[in-house]
Design an enzyme around this catalytic site. Sequence first.
Site, short mmCIF file in Angstrom:
data_model
loop_
_atom_site.label_atom_id
_atom_site.label_comp_id
_atom_site.label_asym_id
_atom_site.label_seq_id
_atom_site.Cartn_x
_atom_site.Cartn_y
_atom_site.Cartn_z
N GLU A 21 88.35 -12.44 18.50
CA GLU A 21 87.56 -11.69 19.67
C GLU A 21 86.06 -11.68 19.28
O GLU A 21 85.56 -10.34 19.09
CB GLU A 21 88.24 -10.35 19.71
CG GLU A 21 89.71 -10.49 20.42
CD GLU A 21 90.26 -9.13 20.57
OE1 GLU A 21 89.68 -8.06 20.13
OE2 GLU A 21 91.44 -8.85 20.86
N ASN A 76 90.92 -16.92 17.94
CA ASN A 76 91.73 -16.33 19.14
C ASN A 76 91.08 -15.22 19.96
O ASN A 76 90.20 -14.46 19.19
CB ASN A 76 92.77 -15.51 18.22
CG ASN A 76 94.09 -14.81 18.96
OD1 ASN A 76 94.61 -15.71 20.00
ND2 ASN A 76 94.30 -13.55 19.10
N HIS A 107 96.10 -11.88 28.10
CA HIS A 107 96.50 -10.48 28.56
C HIS A 107 96.00 -10.33 30.06
O HIS A 107 94.87 -10.04 30.52
CB HIS A 107 95.79 -9.43 27.89
CG HIS A 107 96.27 -9.18 26.26
ND1 HIS A 107 97.54 -8.81 26.16
CD2 HIS A 107 95.68 -9.19 25.19
CE1 HIS A 107 97.91 -8.73 24.82
NE2 HIS A 107 96.65 -9.20 24.21
N GLU A 151 99.27 -13.88 23.33
CA GLU A 151 99.53 -12.46 23.44
C GLU A 151 99.79 -12.17 25.07
O GLU A 151 99.66 -11.32 25.62
CB GLU A 151 98.34 -11.64 23.04
CG GLU A 151 97.87 -11.71 21.54
CD GLU A 151 96.83 -11.01 21.13
OE1 GLU A 151 96.64 -10.25 21.71
OE2 GLU A 151 96.23 -11.38 20.13
N ASP A 171 101.09 -10.90 28.47
CA ASP A 171 101.69 -10.16 29.34
C ASP A 171 100.90 -10.15 30.61
O ASP A 171 99.70 -10.38 30.56
CB ASP A 171 101.48 -8.67 28.70
CG ASP A 171 100.17 -8.17 28.12
OD1 ASP A 171 99.23 -9.00 28.58
OD2 ASP A 171 100.28 -7.47 27.32
O1 9MR Z 1 99.13 -4.30 20.82
C1 9MR Z 1 98.24 -3.62 19.72
C2 9MR Z 1 98.27 -1.88 19.74
O2 9MR Z 1 99.36 -1.59 19.10
C3 9MR Z 1 97.07 -1.74 19.03
O3 9MR Z 1 97.02 -0.22 18.92
C4 9MR Z 1 95.95 -2.31 19.11
C5 9MR Z 1 94.80 -1.77 18.19
O4 9MR Z 1 93.43 -2.65 18.34
O5 9MR Z 1 95.77 -3.68 19.26
C6 9MR Z 1 96.93 -4.30 19.96
O6 9MR Z 1 97.07 -5.42 19.87
C7 9MR Z 1 95.73 -6.28 20.34
C8 9MR Z 1 95.78 -7.51 19.39
O7 9MR Z 1 95.89 -7.16 18.03
C9 9MR Z 1 94.38 -8.47 19.69
N1 9MR Z 1 94.00 -8.70 21.06
C10 9MR Z 1 94.39 -7.20 22.00
C11 9MR Z 1 95.77 -6.75 21.89
C12 9MR Z 1 95.88 -5.52 22.78
O8 9MR Z 1 94.97 -4.66 22.90
#
Ligand code: 9MR
Length: 457
Positions: free
Chosen positions: A168, A210, A247, A276, A278
């Site tokens: 990111e 990513n 997402h 990722e 969904d």
């Molecule tokens: O799903 C993850 C969530 O449990 C955490 O609180 C969050 C914190 O940043 O991160 C979420 O996963 C993220 C992933 O690491 C990177 N891309 C976006 C995902 C959804 O926010």
Amino acid sequence: MANSSRAPGRSRRLRAALVVSAAVGLLATAGAVVLPGSASAASTLGASAAERGRYFGTAVAVSRLNDSAYTTILNREFNQVTAENEMKIDALQPNQGQFNYGNADRLVQHARSQGMLVRGHTLAWHSQQPGWMQNMSGTTLRNAMLNHVTQVATHFRGQIEWWDVVNEAFADGSSGARRDSNLQRTGNDWIEAAFRAARQADPNADLCYNDYNIDNWNDAKTQAVYRMVQDFKSRGVPIDCVGLQSHFTGGSNYPSNYRTTLSSFAALGVDVHITELDIRNAPTDAYRNVVNDCLAVARCKGITVWGIRDSDSWRSSENPLLFNGSGQKKPAYDAVLAALNNGTTPPTGNPTTTPPTGNPTTPPPGGGCTATVTPGQVWGDRYNTSVTVSGASTWSVVVAITAPQKISATWSGSPTWDSSGNVMTMRSNGSGNTFGFTTMMNGNSSARPQIRSCTAG
Ligand code: 9MR
């Protein structure tokens, strides 16, 4: 992974898995004709994806491994995992110089015991930095980031198939600029520095960039990431893959040019992964489209959904996943499985056209069950095999592989290995009576697995 399920070295595995072929033709040559919708269609996501030379994975929250309903679905359906939070910087290095690998190691261990591939997420990121790192800047931060990359990639060396090296790093909106962050302020070359450090620490892992909102080919952010990857490839910065988080929640929709995005990145000479996934309210058509798009692009290596049940999702109120809160399959699950089963492998590639020789054997009778081998798809460098057990509902089957051939992935069973890594004992794990595995040829294209025994119980 493990002593077991990986072929050594990066290029064989990776370039390999993208070499694809006309599925039905090859299956016919191999003696196992699997026609769309036929009774022999795979019954789980991982097994079906494996038949297409792909993986189907999920994000895992390690704390949920204690929930047997969760773990049952995980072990049955998926052949790849990503730690949802346990390999992030704050989790692994909560205090500077003090590394905490317990939960991450537990996930890797679980994956190894199930023959699942592991995606490491993530080595360098502006978010979820521990407090000590958030407060850093300049050379001190750059060095701390590089040290983290080196330490973590070294710790997991040999166990991680793909690393999200940088996550990111681009801004949303129309600017096409890098995201402002403490890491970005250390200098624009922080991303390539991270990739170089990761390559040095784990030369066999594939290294990915990513990001989210890089799904629509027309978006400035997609174009900006594309240009960075193009630049990295032209200058020899070690990058192997791009992860599209995908997402399609929170107001972001599946774009009709998604396949163009996947194939455009792939044309740069990198693999693409859907990392990722969904989708808000889990519409069947969008899920089906994502699968079909991945299957249509030879370098699309696989799909990871961001959680198993809706109740496990970071956006649970949107019910974006394939299983409901009770662990039942949703219509989106059926759509994904059907798309995987109906899918042909991509039109490009260089498959083996010679029928495999040395037909696999069935074991001598006497162990209380019978294991019947069905040759699966064959690629230029590897082939699939499935084994169906009859006469027992719990069993163990011993399979021997001829070196230098090596099993690189398994599904629908729990494998253990002897010290040579060439004899696998596969035990039933509740996924039914058919298990499968992929074998890398490693230069020997004629040997085929030998079934040594089938033992009930
Ligand atoms: O799903 C993850 C969530 O449990 C955490 O609180 C969050 C914190 O940043 O991160 C979420 O996963 C993220 C992933 O690491 C990177 N891309 C976006 C995902 C959804 O926010």
